[in-house]
Scaffold this motif. Sequence first.
Motif, PDB file in Angstrom:
ATOM      1  N   MET A  75      -0.923  38.691 -12.633  1.00 25.72           N
ATOM      2  CA  MET A  75      -0.845  39.489 -11.411  1.00 25.72           C
ATOM      3  C   MET A  75      -2.163  40.213 -11.132  1.00 25.72           C
ATOM      4  O   MET A  75      -2.618  40.290  -9.992  1.00 25.72           O
ATOM      5  N   LEU A  76      -2.770  40.734 -12.190  1.00 29.17           N
ATOM      6  CA  LEU A  76      -4.032  41.450 -12.024  1.00 29.17           C
ATOM      7  C   LEU A  76      -5.130  40.501 -11.556  1.00 29.17           C
ATOM      8  O   LEU A  76      -5.921  40.835 -10.660  1.00 29.17           O
ATOM      9  N   ALA A  77      -5.178  39.299 -12.131  1.00 29.25           N
ATOM     10  CA  ALA A  77      -6.174  38.312 -11.708  1.00 29.25           C
ATOM     11  C   ALA A  77      -5.943  37.904 -10.253  1.00 29.25           C
ATOM     12  O   ALA A  77      -6.895  37.711  -9.488  1.00 29.25           O
ATOM     13  N   LYS A  78      -4.677  37.807  -9.846  1.00 30.95           N
ATOM     14  CA  LYS A  78      -4.365  37.418  -8.467  1.00 30.95           C
ATOM     15  C   LYS A  78      -4.808  38.484  -7.463  1.00 30.95           C
ATOM     16  O   LYS A  78      -5.369  38.156  -6.416  1.00 30.95           O
ATOM     17  N   ILE A  79      -4.598  39.754  -7.791  1.00 33.03           N
ATOM     18  CA  ILE A  79      -5.000  40.790  -6.842  1.00 33.03           C
ATOM     19  C   ILE A  79      -6.514  40.911  -6.799  1.00 33.03           C
ATOM     20  O   ILE A  79      -7.103  41.164  -5.736  1.00 33.03           O
ATOM     21  N   ILE A  80      -7.179  40.693  -7.914  1.00 37.84           N
ATOM     22  CA  ILE A  80      -8.642  40.721  -7.935  1.00 37.84           C
ATOM     23  C   ILE A  80      -9.194  39.581  -7.082  1.00 37.84           C
ATOM     24  O   ILE A  80     -10.091  39.776  -6.256  1.00 37.84           O
ATOM     25  N   SER A 102      -7.703  37.794  -4.710  1.00 39.38           N
ATOM     26  CA  SER A 102      -7.344  37.864  -3.294  1.00 39.38           C
ATOM     27  C   SER A 102      -8.027  39.011  -2.561  1.00 39.38           C
ATOM     28  O   SER A 102      -8.312  38.912  -1.365  1.00 39.38           O
ATOM     29  N   GLU A 103      -8.337  40.093  -3.271  1.00 38.30           N
ATOM     30  CA  GLU A 103      -8.967  41.256  -2.645  1.00 38.30           C
ATOM     31  C   GLU A 103     -10.490  41.232  -2.731  1.00 38.30           C
ATOM     32  O   GLU A 103     -11.166  41.826  -1.895  1.00 38.30           O
ATOM     33  N   ALA A 104     -11.049  40.551  -3.759  1.00 43.19           N
ATOM     34  CA  ALA A 104     -12.489  40.717  -4.002  1.00 43.19           C
ATOM     35  C   ALA A 104     -13.207  39.450  -4.421  1.00 43.19           C
ATOM     36  O   ALA A 104     -14.285  39.526  -5.022  1.00 43.19           O
ATOM     37  N   ARG A 105     -12.685  38.276  -4.077  1.00 41.36           N
ATOM     38  CA  ARG A 105     -13.336  37.046  -4.533  1.00 41.36           C
ATOM     39  C   ARG A 105     -14.738  36.867  -3.953  1.00 41.36           C
ATOM     40  O   ARG A 105     -15.554  36.158  -4.520  1.00 41.36           O
ATOM     41  N   GLY A 106     -15.065  37.522  -2.855  1.00 41.02           N
ATOM     42  CA  GLY A 106     -16.405  37.427  -2.289  1.00 41.02           C
ATOM     43  C   GLY A 106     -17.341  38.514  -2.763  1.00 41.02           C
ATOM     44  O   GLY A 106     -18.507  38.563  -2.350  1.00 41.02           O
ATOM     45  N   GLU A 107     -16.853  39.384  -3.646  1.00 40.09           N
ATOM     46  CA  GLU A 107     -17.648  40.499  -4.142  1.00 40.09           C
ATOM     47  C   GLU A 107     -18.421  40.111  -5.404  1.00 40.09           C
ATOM     48  O   GLU A 107     -18.067  39.143  -6.083  1.00 40.09           O
ATOM     49  N   PRO A 108     -19.471  40.875  -5.744  1.00 43.00           N
ATOM     50  CA  PRO A 108     -20.156  40.621  -7.013  1.00 43.00           C
ATOM     51  C   PRO A 108     -19.194  40.856  -8.170  1.00 43.00           C
ATOM     52  O   PRO A 108     -18.158  41.522  -8.009  1.00 43.00           O
ATOM     53  N   TYR A 109     -19.522  40.326  -9.332  1.00 50.94           N
ATOM     54  CA  TYR A 109     -18.612  40.435 -10.470  1.00 50.94           C
ATOM     55  C   TYR A 109     -18.213  41.884 -10.736  1.00 50.94           C
ATOM     56  O   TYR A 109     -17.039  42.192 -10.966  1.00 50.94           O
ATOM     57  N   LYS A 110     -19.178  42.788 -10.687  1.00 47.97           N
ATOM     58  CA  LYS A 110     -18.891  44.210 -10.907  1.00 47.97           C
ATOM     59  C   LYS A 110     -17.857  44.715  -9.912  1.00 47.97           C
ATOM     60  O   LYS A 110     -16.978  45.525 -10.256  1.00 47.97           O
ATOM     61  N   GLY A 111     -17.926  44.219  -8.690  1.00 45.30           N
ATOM     62  CA  GLY A 111     -16.971  44.622  -7.676  1.00 45.30           C
ATOM     63  C   GLY A 111     -15.582  44.063  -7.923  1.00 45.30           C
ATOM     64  O   GLY A 111     -14.581  44.682  -7.552  1.00 45.30           O
ATOM     65  N   GLN A 112     -15.514  42.897  -8.550  1.00 40.78           N
ATOM     66  CA  GLN A 112     -14.216  42.325  -8.898  1.00 40.78           C
ATOM     67  C   GLN A 112     -13.570  43.118 -10.033  1.00 40.78           C
ATOM     68  O   GLN A 112     -12.375  43.423  -9.992  1.00 40.78           O
ATOM     69  N   VAL A 113     -14.374  43.469 -11.030  1.00 41.29           N
ATOM     70  CA  VAL A 113     -13.860  44.309 -12.117  1.00 41.29           C
ATOM     71  C   VAL A 113     -13.374  45.642 -11.545  1.00 41.29           C
ATOM     72  O   VAL A 113     -12.343  46.185 -11.964  1.00 41.29           O
ATOM     73  N   ALA A 114     -14.105  46.158 -10.573  1.00 40.60           N
ATOM     74  CA  ALA A 114     -13.773  47.458  -9.980  1.00 40.60           C
ATOM     75  C   ALA A 114     -12.380  47.454  -9.356  1.00 40.60           C
ATOM     76  O   ALA A 114     -11.633  48.427  -9.478  1.00 40.60           O
ATOM     77  N   ASP A 142      -0.926  40.329   3.706  1.00 46.09           N
ATOM     78  CA  ASP A 142      -1.254  39.157   4.536  1.00 46.09           C
ATOM     79  C   ASP A 142      -1.079  37.823   3.816  1.00 46.09           C
ATOM     80  O   ASP A 142      -1.389  36.768   4.365  1.00 46.09           O
ATOM     81  N   GLY A 143      -0.586  37.853   2.586  1.00 45.04           N
ATOM     82  CA  GLY A 143      -0.275  36.619   1.882  1.00 45.04           C
ATOM     83  C   GLY A 143      -1.375  36.046   1.026  1.00 45.04           C
ATOM     84  O   GLY A 143      -1.161  35.073   0.283  1.00 45.04           O
ATOM     85  N   GLN A 144      -2.590  36.601   1.086  1.00 47.52           N
ATOM     86  CA  GLN A 144      -3.669  36.068   0.272  1.00 47.52           C
ATOM     87  C   GLN A 144      -3.419  36.251  -1.228  1.00 47.52           C
ATOM     88  O   GLN A 144      -4.002  35.544  -2.053  1.00 47.52           O
ATOM     89  N   TYR A 145      -2.540  37.177  -1.563  1.00 46.44           N
ATOM     90  CA  TYR A 145      -2.194  37.402  -2.967  1.00 46.44           C
ATOM     91  C   TYR A 145      -1.651  36.137  -3.624  1.00 46.44           C
ATOM     92  O   TYR A 145      -1.745  35.962  -4.841  1.00 46.44           O
TER      93      TYR A 145
END
Length: 218
Positions: free
Chosen positions: A108-113, A115-127, A160-163
């Motif tokens: 679940m945590l990987a899915k929200i990361i 879906s919410e931040a796949r275009g972000e830098p790695y640090k932003g995904q961890v964030a 919006d279903g991206q999750y």
Amino acid sequence: MTIRQLPRSLSLISLFILAMIIMVQPASAAAPATLQYGSTSGDVMDLQYRLKTLGYFDATLTLYYGSVTQDAVIRFQHDYGLAKDGVAGPATHAALHKSSVNQAELDMLAKIIYSEARGEPYKGQVAVGAVVMNRLADANFPDTVKGVIMQPRAFTAVDDGQYNLTPDSTAYRAALDAVAGYDPTNGAIYYFNPETATSKWIWSRKQTGKIGRHIFAV
């Protein structure tokens, strides 16, 4: 070692492989039974998995609560200010469930990361993962990973279903880093994109930093 500090011994690659091949049942709503040396059950494997994501358990997962598991529990209890008795009772379970994940929760945590931040830098995904973990530890938010992620209007990607997109290996690695205690947000429990945010309330929160396109706040 302090609470939520990133353990140096944590092997992200090993844990990611483990997450893909070991099936650990999600924790039930009821409190787990007290576990101690000699216990044998699926709950022991769940306990070991959670301890492994935090860097305390460095062995193959089993159904048996032996000396390696007991030692890992004692070290966890020491770092989290609990009685160091090596018994996984209610207090230890509560602290562990507030700071770790089982496999279903890691998914679940990987899915929200992703879906919410796949275009972000790695640090932003961890964030993003860190915000979920920070909310999990905060009494003002739900006390399960699922509850935090599925809280109404908490995450745009859920609405919006991206999750439902399939997360990649980077999202899993970011999730493990967040669980292990890497928090580039400095304790944030909110984040938003300043270019698309329409809520005046979110701008009133104290900001802790900006990573990629997201501003993080408490």
